[in-house]
Design a protein around this motif. Structure first.
Motif, PDB file in Angstrom:
ATOM      1  N   ILE A   3       0.835  -1.111  -0.185  1.00  0.00           N
ATOM      2  CA  ILE A   3      -0.144   0.135   0.018  1.00  0.00           C
ATOM      3  C   ILE A   3       0.975   1.410  -0.027  1.00  0.00           C
ATOM      4  CG2 ILE A   3      -0.328  -0.345   2.553  1.00  0.00           C
ATOM      5  CD1 ILE A   3      -3.055   1.153   2.296  1.00  0.00           C
ATOM      6  N   TYR A   4       0.691   2.003  -0.846  1.00  0.00           N
ATOM      7  CA  TYR A   4       1.447   3.335  -1.019  1.00  0.00           C
ATOM      8  C   TYR A   4       0.793   4.331  -0.001  1.00  0.00           C
ATOM      9  CZ  TYR A   4       3.165   1.387  -5.351  1.00  0.00           C
ATOM     10  OH  TYR A   4       3.732   0.356  -6.439  1.00  0.00           O
ATOM     11  N   VAL A   5       1.481   4.734   0.663  1.00  0.00           N
ATOM     12  CA  VAL A   5       1.342   6.012   1.775  1.00  0.00           C
ATOM     13  C   VAL A   5       1.757   7.304   1.694  1.00  0.00           C
ATOM     14  CG1 VAL A   5       0.884   6.243   4.232  1.00  0.00           C
ATOM     15  CG2 VAL A   5       0.975   4.099   3.309  1.00  0.00           C
ATOM     16  N   TYR A   6       0.897   8.266   1.504  1.00  0.00           N
ATOM     17  CA  TYR A   6       1.343   9.543   1.174  1.00  0.00           C
ATOM     18  C   TYR A   6       0.925  10.173   2.383  1.00  0.00           C
ATOM     19  CZ  TYR A   6       1.870  14.341  -0.716  1.00  0.00           C
ATOM     20  OH  TYR A   6       2.051  15.724  -1.092  1.00  0.00           O
ATOM     21  N   GLU A   7       1.906  10.274   3.391  1.00  0.00           N
ATOM     22  CA  GLU A   7       1.858  11.117   4.565  1.00  0.00           C
ATOM     23  C   GLU A   7       2.951  11.960   4.848  1.00  0.00           C
ATOM     24  OE1 GLU A   7       0.918  12.950   7.307  1.00  0.00           O
ATOM     25  OE2 GLU A   7      -0.637  11.553   7.685  1.00  0.00           O
ATOM     26  N   LEU A   8       2.779  13.450   4.799  1.00  0.00           N
ATOM     27  CA  LEU A   8       4.110  14.056   5.144  1.00  0.00           C
ATOM     28  C   LEU A   8       4.520  14.501   6.419  1.00  0.00           C
ATOM     29  CD1 LEU A   8       3.572  16.720   1.973  1.00  0.00           C
ATOM     30  CD2 LEU A   8       4.782  14.315   1.825  1.00  0.00           C
ATOM     31  N   LEU A  16       1.269   4.969  11.895  1.00  0.00           N
ATOM     32  CA  LEU A  16       0.464   4.605  10.748  1.00  0.00           C
ATOM     33  C   LEU A  16       0.917   3.235  10.275  1.00  0.00           C
ATOM     34  CD1 LEU A  16      -1.677   5.284   8.740  1.00  0.00           C
ATOM     35  CD2 LEU A  16      -0.402   7.038   7.498  1.00  0.00           C
ATOM     36  N   THR A  17       2.258   3.348   9.923  1.00  0.00           N
ATOM     37  CA  THR A  17       2.882   2.004   9.212  1.00  0.00           C
ATOM     38  C   THR A  17       2.729   0.784  10.160  1.00  0.00           C
ATOM     39  OG1 THR A  17       4.994   2.654  10.077  1.00  0.00           O
ATOM     40  CG2 THR A  17       4.486   3.293   7.762  1.00  0.00           C
ATOM     41  N   ALA A  18       2.860   1.083  11.379  1.00  0.00           N
ATOM     42  CA  ALA A  18       2.721  -0.357  12.566  1.00  0.00           C
ATOM     43  C   ALA A  18       1.287  -0.599  12.211  1.00  0.00           C
ATOM     44  CB  ALA A  18       2.890   0.193  13.790  1.00  0.00           C
ATOM     45  N   GLU A  19       0.106   0.343  12.082  1.00  0.00           N
ATOM     46  CA  GLU A  19      -1.117   0.133  12.181  1.00  0.00           C
ATOM     47  C   GLU A  19      -1.674  -0.779  11.031  1.00  0.00           C
ATOM     48  OE1 GLU A  19      -5.230  -0.480  13.399  1.00  0.00           O
ATOM     49  OE2 GLU A  19      -3.432   0.466  14.581  1.00  0.00           O
ATOM     50  N   LEU A  20      -0.802  -0.491   9.833  1.00  0.00           N
ATOM     51  CA  LEU A  20      -1.109  -1.055   8.677  1.00  0.00           C
ATOM     52  C   LEU A  20      -0.552  -2.515   8.403  1.00  0.00           C
ATOM     53  CD1 LEU A  20      -0.543   2.069   6.116  1.00  0.00           C
ATOM     54  CD2 LEU A  20      -2.719   0.882   6.855  1.00  0.00           C
ATOM     55  N   ALA A  21       0.864  -2.495   8.878  1.00  0.00           N
ATOM     56  CA  ALA A  21       1.720  -3.670   8.919  1.00  0.00           C
ATOM     57  C   ALA A  21       0.808  -4.876   9.904  1.00  0.00           C
ATOM     58  CB  ALA A  21       2.883  -3.573   9.401  1.00  0.00           C
ATOM     59  N   GLY A  22       0.146  -4.359  10.812  1.00  0.00           N
ATOM     60  CA  GLY A  22      -0.513  -5.146  11.730  1.00  0.00           C
ATOM     61  C   GLY A  22      -1.833  -6.164  11.169  1.00  0.00           C
ATOM     62  N   VAL A  23      -2.221  -5.554  10.052  1.00  0.00           N
ATOM     63  CA  VAL A  23      -3.095  -6.426   9.267  1.00  0.00           C
ATOM     64  C   VAL A  23      -2.704  -6.897   8.160  1.00  0.00           C
ATOM     65  CG1 VAL A  23      -5.003  -5.152  10.245  1.00  0.00           C
ATOM     66  CG2 VAL A  23      -4.162  -4.190   8.170  1.00  0.00           C
ATOM     67  N   LEU A 108      -7.095   5.990  12.105  1.00  0.00           N
ATOM     68  CA  LEU A 108      -7.184   4.765  11.232  1.00  0.00           C
ATOM     69  C   LEU A 108      -7.118   3.518  11.792  1.00  0.00           C
ATOM     70  CD1 LEU A 108      -7.178   4.080   8.036  1.00  0.00           C
ATOM     71  CD2 LEU A 108      -4.855   3.866   8.298  1.00  0.00           C
ATOM     72  N   LYS A 109      -8.077   2.637  11.463  1.00  0.00           N
ATOM     73  CA  LYS A 109      -7.724   1.470  12.244  1.00  0.00           C
ATOM     74  C   LYS A 109      -7.589   0.331  10.896  1.00  0.00           C
ATOM     75  CE  LYS A 109      -8.918   2.312  16.533  1.00  0.00           C
ATOM     76  NZ  LYS A 109      -7.677   2.175  17.289  1.00  0.00           N
ATOM     77  N   GLY A 110      -6.464  -0.300  10.941  1.00  0.00           N
ATOM     78  CA  GLY A 110      -6.171  -1.180   9.805  1.00  0.00           C
ATOM     79  C   GLY A 110      -7.029  -2.307   9.294  1.00  0.00           C
ATOM     80  N   VAL A 111      -7.856  -2.924  10.279  1.00  0.00           N
ATOM     81  CA  VAL A 111      -8.918  -3.781  10.162  1.00  0.00           C
ATOM     82  C   VAL A 111      -9.907  -3.125   9.225  1.00  0.00           C
ATOM     83  CG1 VAL A 111     -10.051  -3.379  12.303  1.00  0.00           C
ATOM     84  CG2 VAL A 111     -10.248  -5.732  10.851  1.00  0.00           C
ATOM     85  N   GLU A 112     -10.443  -1.974   9.619  1.00  0.00           N
ATOM     86  CA  GLU A 112     -11.405  -1.322   8.608  1.00  0.00           C
ATOM     87  C   GLU A 112     -10.809  -1.004   7.287  1.00  0.00           C
ATOM     88  OE1 GLU A 112     -13.962   2.568   8.370  1.00  0.00           O
ATOM     89  OE2 GLU A 112     -12.802   2.189  10.346  1.00  0.00           O
ATOM     90  N   LEU A 113      -9.963  -0.545   7.326  1.00  0.00           N
ATOM     91  CA  LEU A 113      -9.193  -0.157   5.973  1.00  0.00           C
ATOM     92  C   LEU A 113      -8.745  -1.242   5.036  1.00  0.00           C
ATOM     93  CD1 LEU A 113      -7.701   2.252   4.543  1.00  0.00           C
ATOM     94  CD2 LEU A 113      -5.550   1.446   5.133  1.00  0.00           C
TER      95      LEU A 113
END
Length: 239
Positions: A3-8, A16-23, A108-113
């Motif tokens: 997943i490409y993440v654009y967060e400046l 954020l990356t931890a939440e995404l990696a968790g799912v 943001l919740k990774g499971v929802e995303l």
């Protein structure tokens, strides 16, 4: 799945990356230049399943609607989800009209995303429900392992990623390169593409062993790639 993440905002990268990696998502942080650079890899079969997450912030050099219009005008069909800090109906409508697929509000919740991403992808490939049944196999689009002849078939992370890509493209020939792009993407430890052959062999064996009929469901179309469907029988050739 990449997943490409654009967060400046640098301070938000780690949580954020931890939440995404968790799912099970593999975050790839990108800068503003991503939207103006070479997007050819996203328009190839396989690369078009990688979602793009755009986090709205005051430090963005261009509004999110402009970024979305820019990539859509270049043929990018990837799922685009916009992340906002607060609800704003007018601005949400603006990015949706520009081509975004969804808008979510922090935290943001990774499971929802990932459920939203799966929903976008299955609809884009013509599937309305959360699952599809092909012969003895019931495949799910919400991250669950498939059922074969009524029993759950346990797949590794890579096997599951390849299986999902084949399912999304059922009865269509998918090249090895497209599968490779979908599974490995921009990974810095990309192996030789022969690894796809190995995983296909493992999937065939697992499915064939679990299916009451012994059918393997993955057909090799020589010189073109693989096809998932009812054509591959018990004696299907190896990859």
């Amino acid at each position: 799945m990449h997943i490409y993440v654009y967060e400046l905002r640098q301070e938000r990268h780690a949580p954020l990356t931890a939440e995404l990696a968790g799912v099970g998502l593999d975050p790839v942080l990108v800068e503003a230049g991503f939207f103006a650079g070479d997007l050819g890899s996203l328009t190839r079969k396989g690369g078009d399943t990688r979602p793009i997450l755009i986090a709205v912030s005051p430090v963005m050099p261009a509004p999110p609607s402009e970024l979305i219009r820019r990539i859509r005008s270049r043929g990018v069909q990837n799922p685009v989800i916009v992340l906002r800090d607060t609800r704003n109906a007018r601005e949400a409508a603006e990015v949706l009209d520009a081509g975004a697929d969804d808008v979510v509000v922090a935290p943001l919740k990774g499971v929802e995303l990932i459920s939203r991403v799966h929903s976008i992808l299955r609809r884009a490939h013509g599937f309305a429900s959360e699952s599809v049944t092909v012969g003895e196999i019931t495949a799910y689009f919400d991250g669950r392992d498939p059922e074969v002849s009524g029993e759950r078939l346990k797949l590794s992370r890579r096997e599951h990623a390849i299986f999902q890509h084949l399912i999304l493209n059922s009865n269509r020939v998918i090249s090895k390169g497209a599968i490779y792009d979908a599974v490995y993407g921009m990974s810095t430890d990309q192996p030789f593409d022969k690894v796809i052959d190995v995983y296909i062999c493992k999937l065939r064996k697992k499915i064939g062993d679990a299916a009451a009929s012994g059918q393997q469901y993955i057909e090799t179309v020589y010189g073109r790639g693989y096809k998932f469907g009812l054509d591959a029988g018990p004696a299907a050739v190896s990859a």
